[in-house]
Scaffold this motif. Structure first.
Motif, PDB file in Angstrom:
ATOM      1  N   PHE A 191       0.833  -1.202   0.000  1.00  0.00           N
ATOM      2  CA  PHE A 191       0.000   0.000   0.000  1.00  0.00           C
ATOM      3  C   PHE A 191       0.866   1.251   0.000  1.00  0.00           C
ATOM      4  CE2 PHE A 191      -2.347   3.336   2.272  1.00  0.00           C
ATOM      5  CZ  PHE A 191      -3.466   3.433   1.455  1.00  0.00           C
ATOM      6  N   GLY A 192       1.945   1.246   0.793  1.00  0.00           N
ATOM      7  CA  GLY A 192       2.829   2.404   0.820  1.00  0.00           C
ATOM      8  C   GLY A 192       3.508   2.641  -0.517  1.00  0.00           C
ATOM      9  N   MET A 193       3.932   1.568  -1.208  1.00  0.00           N
ATOM     10  CA  MET A 193       4.572   1.727  -2.513  1.00  0.00           C
ATOM     11  C   MET A 193       3.581   2.239  -3.554  1.00  0.00           C
ATOM     12  SD  MET A 193       7.288  -1.437  -2.861  1.00  0.00           S
ATOM     13  CE  MET A 193       6.082  -2.699  -2.443  1.00  0.00           C
ATOM     14  N   LEU A 194       2.342   1.759  -3.487  1.00  0.00           N
ATOM     15  CA  LEU A 194       1.334   2.261  -4.417  1.00  0.00           C
ATOM     16  C   LEU A 194       1.079   3.747  -4.219  1.00  0.00           C
ATOM     17  CD1 LEU A 194      -1.299  -0.639  -4.477  1.00  0.00           C
ATOM     18  CD2 LEU A 194       0.288   0.018  -6.288  1.00  0.00           C
ATOM     19  N   VAL A 195       1.024   4.183  -2.966  1.00  0.00           N
ATOM     20  CA  VAL A 195       0.811   5.603  -2.694  1.00  0.00           C
ATOM     21  C   VAL A 195       1.978   6.438  -3.194  1.00  0.00           C
ATOM     22  CG1 VAL A 195       0.549   7.310  -0.854  1.00  0.00           C
ATOM     23  CG2 VAL A 195      -0.723   5.167  -0.745  1.00  0.00           C
ATOM     24  N   ILE A 196       3.189   5.951  -2.955  1.00  0.00           N
ATOM     25  CA  ILE A 196       4.380   6.699  -3.397  1.00  0.00           C
ATOM     26  C   ILE A 196       4.426   6.802  -4.911  1.00  0.00           C
ATOM     27  CG2 ILE A 196       6.899   6.647  -3.466  1.00  0.00           C
ATOM     28  CD1 ILE A 196       6.860   5.398  -0.693  1.00  0.00           C
ATOM     29  N   LEU A 197       4.175   5.693  -5.605  1.00  0.00           N
ATOM     30  CA  LEU A 197       4.231   5.702  -7.068  1.00  0.00           C
ATOM     31  C   LEU A 197       3.102   6.531  -7.665  1.00  0.00           C
ATOM     32  CD1 LEU A 197       5.164   1.969  -7.734  1.00  0.00           C
ATOM     33  CD2 LEU A 197       6.672   3.964  -7.759  1.00  0.00           C
ATOM     34  N   TYR A 198       1.948   6.534  -7.022  1.00  0.00           N
ATOM     35  CA  TYR A 198       0.842   7.347  -7.527  1.00  0.00           C
ATOM     36  C   TYR A 198       1.132   8.835  -7.368  1.00  0.00           C
ATOM     37  CZ  TYR A 198      -3.822   9.341  -8.034  1.00  0.00           C
ATOM     38  OH  TYR A 198      -4.894  10.113  -8.418  1.00  0.00           O
ATOM     39  N   LEU A 199       1.702   9.215  -6.231  1.00  0.00           N
ATOM     40  CA  LEU A 199       2.000  10.630  -5.998  1.00  0.00           C
ATOM     41  C   LEU A 199       3.127  11.131  -6.888  1.00  0.00           C
ATOM     42  CD1 LEU A 199       1.707  10.816  -2.094  1.00  0.00           C
ATOM     43  CD2 LEU A 199       0.031  11.542  -3.821  1.00  0.00           C
ATOM     44  N   THR A 200       3.984  10.229  -7.364  1.00  0.00           N
ATOM     45  CA  THR A 200       5.083  10.627  -8.260  1.00  0.00           C
ATOM     46  C   THR A 200       4.739  10.420  -9.738  1.00  0.00           C
ATOM     47  OG1 THR A 200       6.047   8.435  -7.879  1.00  0.00           O
ATOM     48  CG2 THR A 200       6.887  10.253  -6.552  1.00  0.00           C
ATOM     49  N   ASP A 201       3.453  10.226 -10.043  1.00  0.00           N
ATOM     50  CA  ASP A 201       2.949  10.186 -11.422  1.00  0.00           C
ATOM     51  C   ASP A 201       3.505   9.009 -12.224  1.00  0.00           C
ATOM     52  OD1 ASP A 201       1.484  12.469 -10.927  1.00  0.00           O
ATOM     53  OD2 ASP A 201       3.055  13.811 -11.670  1.00  0.00           O
ATOM     54  N   LEU A 202       3.453   7.826 -11.626  1.00  0.00           N
ATOM     55  CA  LEU A 202       3.833   6.632 -12.388  1.00  0.00           C
ATOM     56  C   LEU A 202       2.829   6.363 -13.504  1.00  0.00           C
ATOM     57  CD1 LEU A 202       5.563   4.063 -12.797  1.00  0.00           C
ATOM     58  CD2 LEU A 202       4.091   2.924 -11.126  1.00  0.00           C
TER      59      LEU A 202
END
Length: 251
Positions: A191-202
């Motif tokens: 969940f944390g990796m998904l949030v990080i990647l979403y906020l960085t516009d993956l």
């Protein structure tokens, strides 16, 4: 199997002959015949009388029809399913050469003669150059990461976080002693990796990569002429020495 119904016949149905050419690897014959169909009727008129000179209105009408034909062929490229004949075995075979096989020279490209020829070229070339297109997709994704350094840094952080979780799980033996705690940690890390990647516009990088890769694949596959497969070439190479060994008895 196309000639099994009547092997002594002097002619076979056109669909059966095309299927035999496709299965035998003579794709360049299908490509040449389909490209010459629109011009054959125009090159050889039915009557022997000389054609009258074209008027300006006829020239304009011919130009408009050519433009509509070009636009129709171009629009058909985006309605074709390029992965209709793609199989997992196409990714296992050897990668074609980038210089001779994939790129080729100027004579290896031509505008398709119609939607049917474009469909045939796209589906066959996608199967033949599947590994080349996959490698190009990775290159486009790497270029998008180069343009977005924050996303690249976030990917490195996520990879380090996942490796840290695996190291702690092995060191503390969470899988054997506390499997429930390990499952919770894995879900929290995901969940944390998904949030990080979403906020960085993956998702933006993936969208650009998909659009550019799909467009390049369609243009190359539709403009690249079909050539004989290696199977047919190897068959001819093995067939010629055999034919040379035939000795007819002398009278």
């Amino acid at each position: 199997m196309s000639f099994a119904a009547n092997p002594l016949a002097l002619s076979v149905p056109e669909p059966a002959f095309e299927a035999w050419l496709r299965d035998s690897g003579y794709l360049e014959i299908l490509d040449t015949s389909s490209s010459s169909l629109p011009t054959s009727s125009a090159s050889f008129p039915s009557s022997s009388k000389p054609l009258p000179p074209k008027t300006p209105s006829a020239a304009v009408a011919g130009g408009i029809s050519s433009i509509f034909f070009f636009l129709r062929t171009l629009a058909s490229l985006f309605t074709i399913n390029p992965f209709a004949k793609l199989t997992p075995e196409d990714f296992v075979r050897e990668t074609p050469s980038w210089t001779v096989g994939f790129v080729g020279d100027a004579s290896s490209y031509s505008w398709p003669g119609g939607p049917s020829q474009a469909r045939m070229r796209v589906q066959e070339n996608v199967r033949r150059y599947a590994r080349n297109y996959a490698f190009l997709c990775l290159i486009f994704f790497a270029c998008s990461l180069y343009q977005m350094p924050v996303l690249l840094l976030s990917l490195m952080v996520c990879l380090g976080l996942w490796e840290l979780l695996r190291f702690c799980s092995d060191k503390w033996e969470l899988e054997e002693k506390r499997p429930a705690v390990r499952t919770i940690l894995v879900f929290a890390a995901q969940f944390g990796m998904l949030v990080i990647l979403y906020l960085t516009d993956l998702q933006v990088a993936l969208f650009y990569t998909a659009v550019v890769s799909y467009t390049v694949m369609l243009l190359h596959a539709s403009l690249r002429k079909l050539a004989s497969s290696k199977h047919s070439l190897s068959t001819n190479q093995h067939r010629r020495p055999y034919q040379k060994q035939i000795n007819f008895p002398s009278k």
